[in-house]
Design a protein around this motif. Structure first.
Motif, PDB file in Angstrom:
ATOM      1  N   ALA A  62       5.365   7.485  -0.243  1.00 56.73           N
ATOM      2  CA  ALA A  62       5.730   6.525   0.895  1.00 56.73           C
ATOM      3  C   ALA A  62       5.170   5.116   0.489  1.00 56.73           C
ATOM      4  O   ALA A  62       3.850   5.231   0.116  1.00 56.73           O
ATOM      5  N   SER A  63       5.682   4.106   0.759  1.00 53.86           N
ATOM      6  CA  SER A  63       4.876   2.760   0.746  1.00 53.86           C
ATOM      7  C   SER A  63       5.329   1.906   1.629  1.00 53.86           C
ATOM      8  O   SER A  63       6.239   1.992   2.354  1.00 53.86           O
ATOM      9  N   ILE A  64       4.545   0.732   2.042  1.00 55.24           N
ATOM     10  CA  ILE A  64       4.507  -0.241   2.830  1.00 55.24           C
ATOM     11  C   ILE A  64       4.169  -1.791   2.388  1.00 55.24           C
ATOM     12  O   ILE A  64       3.050  -1.645   1.736  1.00 55.24           O
TER      13      ILE A  64
ATOM     14  N   SER B 177       7.682  -3.496   5.781  1.00 57.71           N
ATOM     15  CA  SER B 177       8.694  -2.896   5.300  1.00 57.71           C
ATOM     16  C   SER B 177       8.203  -1.395   4.482  1.00 57.71           C
ATOM     17  O   SER B 177       7.279  -1.501   3.695  1.00 57.71           O
ATOM     18  N   THR B 178       9.038  -0.238   4.893  1.00 58.84           N
ATOM     19  CA  THR B 178       8.904   0.886   4.284  1.00 58.84           C
ATOM     20  C   THR B 178       9.643   1.525   3.398  1.00 58.84           C
ATOM     21  O   THR B 178      10.981   1.240   3.286  1.00 58.84           O
ATOM     22  N   ASN B 179       9.192   2.518   2.503  1.00 55.57           N
ATOM     23  CA  ASN B 179       9.903   3.239   1.711  1.00 55.57           C
ATOM     24  C   ASN B 179       9.599   4.641   1.420  1.00 55.57           C
ATOM     25  O   ASN B 179       8.253   4.913   1.420  1.00 55.57           O
TER      26      ASN B 179
ATOM     27  N   THR C  39       5.593   9.600   8.219  1.00 61.09           N
ATOM     28  CA  THR C  39       5.713   8.114   8.562  1.00 61.09           C
ATOM     29  C   THR C  39       4.214   7.310   8.005  1.00 61.09           C
ATOM     30  O   THR C  39       3.360   7.757   8.271  1.00 61.09           O
ATOM     31  N   ILE C  40       4.721   6.200   7.306  1.00 58.39           N
ATOM     32  CA  ILE C  40       3.588   5.291   6.849  1.00 58.39           C
ATOM     33  C   ILE C  40       3.372   4.367   7.731  1.00 58.39           C
ATOM     34  O   ILE C  40       4.501   3.698   8.248  1.00 58.39           O
ATOM     35  N   SER C  41       2.157   3.921   8.004  1.00 54.89           N
ATOM     36  CA  SER C  41       1.817   2.743   8.866  1.00 54.89           C
ATOM     37  C   SER C  41       0.553   1.871   8.290  1.00 54.89           C
ATOM     38  O   SER C  41      -0.095   2.696   7.277  1.00 54.89           O
TER      39      SER C  41
ATOM     40  N   MET D 202       0.825  -1.194  -0.138  1.00 61.46           N
ATOM     41  CA  MET D 202       0.258   0.113  -0.114  1.00 61.46           C
ATOM     42  C   MET D 202       0.873   1.265  -0.113  1.00 61.46           C
ATOM     43  O   MET D 202       1.914   1.217   0.362  1.00 61.46           O
ATOM     44  N   GLY D 203       0.413   2.515  -0.585  1.00 60.26           N
ATOM     45  CA  GLY D 203       1.213   3.376  -0.520  1.00 60.26           C
ATOM     46  C   GLY D 203       0.374   4.690  -0.799  1.00 60.26           C
ATOM     47  O   GLY D 203      -0.799   4.766  -0.960  1.00 60.26           O
TER      48      GLY D 203
END
Length: 123
Positions: A49-51, A56-58, A68-70, A34-35
């Motif tokens: 951002a993606s997760i 794992s995040t980018n 911050t992505i969550s 997801m992003g």
């Protein structure tokens, strides 16, 4: 059969914070990556951002240390906490997800976009 709904956009002063959320709904059996993407006027849509499904995040270089992505897999929701916002962050923010869903007796895998939410940062 699958919808992504974004919430949390708005107007904020420079230096402020916003939290975006995106809830997936429909006949979803799993959510993979997801992003969040954004598109400023006259510019191309770009990844923010993606997760992954495993967490794992980018991040884009321009938002590292500020955003911050969550995700909450039980709620099928992805979040974007945005701090220290600047006018350069002004854009329409879009949620994106790789989903597996069923229709009838068939399972499908595809990529879906939300409708977008406006974030405006005033100087």
């Amino acid at each position: 059969q699958v919808q992504l709904a974004e919430f949390g956009g708005g107007l904020v002063q420079a230096g402020g914070s916003l939290r975006l959320s995106c809830a997936a709904s429909g006949s979803i059996t799993s959510l993979a990556a997801m992003g969040w993407y954004r598109q400023a006027p006259g510019k191309q849509r770009q990844l923010v951002a993606s997760i992954t499904g495993g967490g794992s995040t980018n991040y884009a270089e321009s938002v590292k240390g500020r955003f911050t992505i969550s995700r909450d897999n039980a709620k099928k929701t992805v979040y974007l906490q945005m701090n220290s916002l600047s006018p350069e962050d002004t854009a329409v923010y879009y949620c994106n997800a790789d989903v597996t869903y069923y229709s009838g007796r068939t399972y499908y895998t595809g990529n879906r976009w939300g409708q977008g939410t406006q974030v405006t940062v005033s100087s």
